[in-house]
Scaffold this motif. Structure first.
Motif, PDB file in Angstrom:
ATOM      1  N   ASP A   1       0.624  -1.041   0.118  1.00 43.02           N
ATOM      2  CA  ASP A   1       0.079   0.461   0.216  1.00 43.02           C
ATOM      3  C   ASP A   1       1.223   1.199  -0.174  1.00 43.02           C
ATOM      4  OD1 ASP A   1      -2.661  -1.093  -0.043  1.00 43.02           O
ATOM      5  OD2 ASP A   1      -2.443  -1.026   2.601  1.00 43.02           O
ATOM      6  N   ARG A   2       1.753   1.160  -0.012  1.00 38.16           N
ATOM      7  CA  ARG A   2       2.530   2.244   0.555  1.00 38.16           C
ATOM      8  C   ARG A   2       2.706   3.348   1.181  1.00 38.16           C
ATOM      9  NH1 ARG A   2       7.051   0.383  -2.167  1.00 38.16           N
ATOM     10  NH2 ARG A   2       8.492   1.550  -2.377  1.00 38.16           N
ATOM     11  N   SER A   3       2.546   2.387   2.417  1.00 39.59           N
ATOM     12  CA  SER A   3       1.871   3.117   3.178  1.00 39.59           C
ATOM     13  C   SER A   3       3.041   4.027   3.913  1.00 39.59           C
ATOM     14  CB  SER A   3       0.765   2.157   4.835  1.00 39.59           C
ATOM     15  OG  SER A   3      -0.106   1.696   4.509  1.00 39.59           O
TER      16      SER A   3
ATOM     17  N   ARG B   1      11.996   0.316   3.939  1.00 37.62           N
ATOM     18  CA  ARG B   1      11.030  -0.035   2.402  1.00 37.62           C
ATOM     19  C   ARG B   1      12.147   0.256   1.730  1.00 37.62           C
ATOM     20  NH1 ARG B   1       5.250   3.479   2.003  1.00 37.62           N
ATOM     21  NH2 ARG B   1       6.754   4.775   1.880  1.00 37.62           N
ATOM     22  N   ASP B   2      12.766   0.768   1.527  1.00 39.37           N
ATOM     23  CA  ASP B   2      13.753   1.635   0.552  1.00 39.37           C
ATOM     24  C   ASP B   2      14.938   0.848   0.310  1.00 39.37           C
ATOM     25  OD1 ASP B   2      13.428   3.762   0.422  1.00 39.37           O
ATOM     26  OD2 ASP B   2      14.311   5.372   2.048  1.00 39.37           O
ATOM     27  N   GLU B   3      15.362  -0.426   1.193  1.00 43.71           N
ATOM     28  CA  GLU B   3      15.899  -1.267   1.575  1.00 43.71           C
ATOM     29  C   GLU B   3      15.894  -2.763   0.639  1.00 43.71           C
ATOM     30  OE1 GLU B   3      17.649  -4.311   4.568  1.00 43.71           O
ATOM     31  OE2 GLU B   3      18.512  -2.748   4.574  1.00 43.71           O
ATOM     32  N   TYR B   4      14.357  -2.706   0.965  1.00 46.13           N
ATOM     33  CA  TYR B   4      13.595  -4.075   0.626  1.00 46.13           C
ATOM     34  C   TYR B   4      13.147  -3.609  -1.163  1.00 46.13           C
ATOM     35  CZ  TYR B   4       9.954  -7.143  -1.615  1.00 46.13           C
ATOM     36  OH  TYR B   4       9.390  -7.981  -1.786  1.00 46.13           O
ATOM     37  N   ASP B   5      13.260  -2.632  -2.066  1.00 44.29           N
ATOM     38  CA  ASP B   5      12.644  -1.435  -2.724  1.00 44.29           C
ATOM     39  C   ASP B   5      14.518  -1.714  -3.478  1.00 44.29           C
ATOM     40  OD1 ASP B   5      10.464  -1.080  -2.520  1.00 44.29           O
ATOM     41  OD2 ASP B   5      10.860   0.914  -2.172  1.00 44.29           O
ATOM     42  N   ARG B   6      15.483  -1.389  -3.281  1.00 48.49           N
ATOM     43  CA  ARG B   6      16.603  -1.858  -3.805  1.00 48.49           C
ATOM     44  C   ARG B   6      16.813  -3.606  -3.930  1.00 48.49           C
ATOM     45  NH1 ARG B   6      18.227   2.395  -0.439  1.00 48.49           N
ATOM     46  NH2 ARG B   6      18.879   0.519   1.173  1.00 48.49           N
ATOM     47  N   SER B   7      17.017  -4.477  -3.483  1.00 44.86           N
ATOM     48  CA  SER B   7      16.869  -5.649  -3.347  1.00 44.86           C
ATOM     49  C   SER B   7      15.647  -6.133  -4.473  1.00 44.86           C
ATOM     50  CB  SER B   7      16.472  -6.479  -2.061  1.00 44.86           C
ATOM     51  OG  SER B   7      15.294  -6.855  -1.614  1.00 44.86           O
ATOM     52  N   GLY B   8      14.616  -5.859  -4.473  1.00 46.39           N
ATOM     53  CA  GLY B   8      13.775  -5.726  -5.122  1.00 46.39           C
ATOM     54  C   GLY B   8      14.125  -5.571  -6.457  1.00 46.39           C
TER      55      GLY B   8
ATOM     56  N   PHE C   1       8.314   0.835  17.260  1.00 45.29           N
ATOM     57  CA  PHE C   1       8.138  -0.981  17.547  1.00 45.29           C
ATOM     58  C   PHE C   1       8.538  -1.430  15.874  1.00 45.29           C
ATOM     59  CE2 PHE C   1       5.162  -3.728  15.431  1.00 45.29           C
ATOM     60  CZ  PHE C   1       5.443  -4.753  15.959  1.00 45.29           C
ATOM     61  N   PHE C   2       8.544  -0.561  15.339  1.00 47.79           N
ATOM     62  CA  PHE C   2       9.049  -1.528  13.823  1.00 47.79           C
ATOM     63  C   PHE C   2      10.823  -1.831  13.872  1.00 47.79           C
ATOM     64  CE2 PHE C   2      10.601  -1.560   9.792  1.00 47.79           C
ATOM     65  CZ  PHE C   2       9.203  -2.565   9.367  1.00 47.79           C
ATOM     66  N   ARG C   3      11.142  -0.360  14.145  1.00 46.85           N
ATOM     67  CA  ARG C   3      12.870  -0.168  14.574  1.00 46.85           C
ATOM     68  C   ARG C   3      13.166  -1.598  15.606  1.00 46.85           C
ATOM     69  NH1 ARG C   3      16.227   4.460  15.434  1.00 46.85           N
ATOM     70  NH2 ARG C   3      18.990   3.298  15.018  1.00 46.85           N
ATOM     71  N   ASN C   4      13.251  -1.594  16.644  1.00 45.52           N
ATOM     72  CA  ASN C   4      12.487  -2.847  17.433  1.00 45.52           C
ATOM     73  C   ASN C   4      12.509  -3.750  17.154  1.00 45.52           C
ATOM     74  OD1 ASN C   4      13.266  -0.722  19.739  1.00 45.52           O
ATOM     75  ND2 ASN C   4      11.744  -0.791  20.595  1.00 45.52           N
ATOM     76  N   ALA C   5      11.920  -4.270  16.061  1.00 45.94           N
ATOM     77  CA  ALA C   5      11.381  -5.192  15.682  1.00 45.94           C
ATOM     78  C   ALA C   5      12.335  -5.804  14.386  1.00 45.94           C
ATOM     79  CB  ALA C   5      10.139  -5.912  14.995  1.00 45.94           C
ATOM     80  N   THR C   6      12.594  -4.706  13.865  1.00 44.54           N
ATOM     81  CA  THR C   6      13.924  -5.349  12.732  1.00 44.54           C
ATOM     82  C   THR C   6      14.852  -4.813  12.597  1.00 44.54           C
ATOM     83  OG1 THR C   6      13.227  -3.244  11.597  1.00 44.54           O
ATOM     84  CG2 THR C   6      11.670  -5.245  11.441  1.00 44.54           C
ATOM     85  N   GLY C   7      15.357  -3.810  13.672  1.00 40.45           N
ATOM     86  CA  GLY C   7      16.602  -3.499  13.371  1.00 40.45           C
ATOM     87  C   GLY C   7      16.410  -1.712  12.742  1.00 40.45           C
ATOM     88  N   LEU C   8      15.643  -1.756  11.708  1.00 36.90           N
ATOM     89  CA  LEU C   8      15.336  -0.495  11.005  1.00 36.90           C
ATOM     90  C   LEU C   8      14.079   0.295  10.854  1.00 36.90           C
ATOM     91  CD1 LEU C   8      16.912  -2.525   7.464  1.00 36.90           C
ATOM     92  CD2 LEU C   8      17.686  -0.713   9.396  1.00 36.90           C
ATOM     93  N   ARG C   9      14.079   1.084  10.375  1.00 38.05           N
ATOM     94  CA  ARG C   9      12.679   2.537  10.447  1.00 38.05           C
ATOM     95  C   ARG C   9      11.785   2.282   9.483  1.00 38.05           C
ATOM     96  NH1 ARG C   9      12.626   5.899  14.502  1.00 38.05           N
ATOM     97  NH2 ARG C   9      13.982   6.418  15.646  1.00 38.05           N
ATOM     98  N   PRO C  10      10.605   1.924   9.642  1.00 36.37           N
ATOM     99  CA  PRO C  10       9.791   1.746   8.288  1.00 36.37           C
ATOM    100  C   PRO C  10      10.243   2.105   7.012  1.00 36.37           C
ATOM    101  CG  PRO C  10       8.453   2.435  10.297  1.00 36.37           C
ATOM    102  CD  PRO C  10       9.495   2.779  10.388  1.00 36.37           C
ATOM    103  N   GLY C  11      10.228   3.246   6.465  1.00 34.54           N
ATOM    104  CA  GLY C  11      10.934   4.109   5.933  1.00 34.54           C
ATOM    105  C   GLY C  11      12.404   3.621   5.167  1.00 34.54           C
ATOM    106  N   ALA C  12      13.298   3.213   5.765  1.00 33.84           N
ATOM    107  CA  ALA C  12      14.414   2.805   5.187  1.00 33.84           C
ATOM    108  C   ALA C  12      14.037   1.018   5.446  1.00 33.84           C
ATOM    109  CB  ALA C  12      15.481   2.887   7.266  1.00 33.84           C
TER     110      ALA C  12
END
Length: 279
Positions: free
Chosen positions: A234-236, A269-276, A256-267
């Motif tokens: 949804d590009r939320s 998504r950017d990393e996922y976009d680059r890997s895709g 919450f998201f950073r504690n769970a994943t190590g990254l802030r939400p925008g970061a």
């Protein structure tokens, strides 16, 4: 990154069937290679070849004797299907006709891929062939209920492994169902214990026996998966995720998201976009 396609079940031709089948050859003809999210189930049975499939941000290998299951709502992409042969079964969640198979397809923790036991293959292949025969273009003379009946037989033969946790502990199955219904607004394990009528300690033991993790960790994992889907599909924004997932504001969701994943939400998504884009 290309927009994720929202796929809605469209029965072929003018038929009112809730089940259809296709080959990997047909999939290659209609699949643009992009990331998708569908409102229907897809089960794939691989006869030969090697390929890969990404489901909810995890890449899975496909080869002869493998099955794949993509549940509604999963963000997925057929990365490489150029060599694969076999069949895919597409069906709506209400298509199975037996209580047992409906319970299987309703399970929220479907395992995306698994290897089929060699001794089960003759029965699985026979069930698939019969279903294909009843769903190909030009099939005549049968009741519209037959494909759904044959789908149920195929699912029962497949014995998808995502139901294993239920066999370990019935209380975990109840907990999982309640989390699926309420995780967007209730994030505390104590709520689910009270809702189910058990002490927090009893619930914690049941969840750990079934998953090896705490009840809180299970809830966090479910929230993180949905957050990733919202961020990618949804590009939320963080504020949008917070509103959907029951957080007070964008800041609390981001923490919450950073504690769970190590990254802030925008970061993330950017990393996922680059890997895709690099695949």
């Amino acid at each position: 990154m290309p927009e994720i396609a929202q796929m809605t079940y469209q029965p072929p031709g003018r038929r009112q069937s809730s089940v259809e089948t296709m080959t990997f050859e047909r999939l290659r003809a209609v699949n643009a290679g992009g990331t998708q999210r569908a409102d229907f189930h897809v089960v794939a049975l691989v006869d030969s070849g090697r390929g890969t499939l990404t489901v909810d941000f995890q890449r899975h290998r496909l080869e002869a004797g493998h099955a794949a299951w993509i549940a509604p709502g999963s963000v997925h992409r057929w990365d490489d299907v150029s060599e694969l042969t076999g069949h895919l079964v597409v069906f709506v969640p209400t298509a199975p006709v037996t209580p047992g198979t409906r319970e299987l397809v309703a399970s929220p923790d479907v395992r995306p891929t698994w290897s089929l036991p060699e001794e089960d293959r003759p029965y699985i292949d026979a069930a698939c062939r019969h279903l294909v025969l009843e769903t190909v273009d030009g099939a005549t003379g049968g009741s519209p209920e037959i494909p759904a009946i044959l789908l149920s037989a195929l699912i029962a033969r497949l014995r998808p492994p995502h139901g294993d946790a239920e066999l370990l502990d019935p209380l975990f199955a109840l907990f999982r169902s309640r989390v699926e219904a309420h995780f967007r607004e209730r994030h505390d394990a104590a709520f689910y214990a009270n809702d189910l009528g058990y002490s927090p300690r009893t619930l914690a033991r049941a969840v750990r026996r079934a998953t090896g993790r705490s009840a809180k960790a299970y809830i966090v994992d479910r929230l993180v998966l949905e957050a990733k889907r919202l961020l990618v599909h949804d590009r939320s924004t963080a504020a949008g995720c917070a509103a959907v997932l029951g957080f007070l504001d964008a800041s609390s969701f981001s923490v919450f998201f950073r504690n769970a994943t190590g990254l802030r939400p925008g970061a993330w998504r950017d990393e996922y976009d680059r890997s895709g884009e690099s695949r």
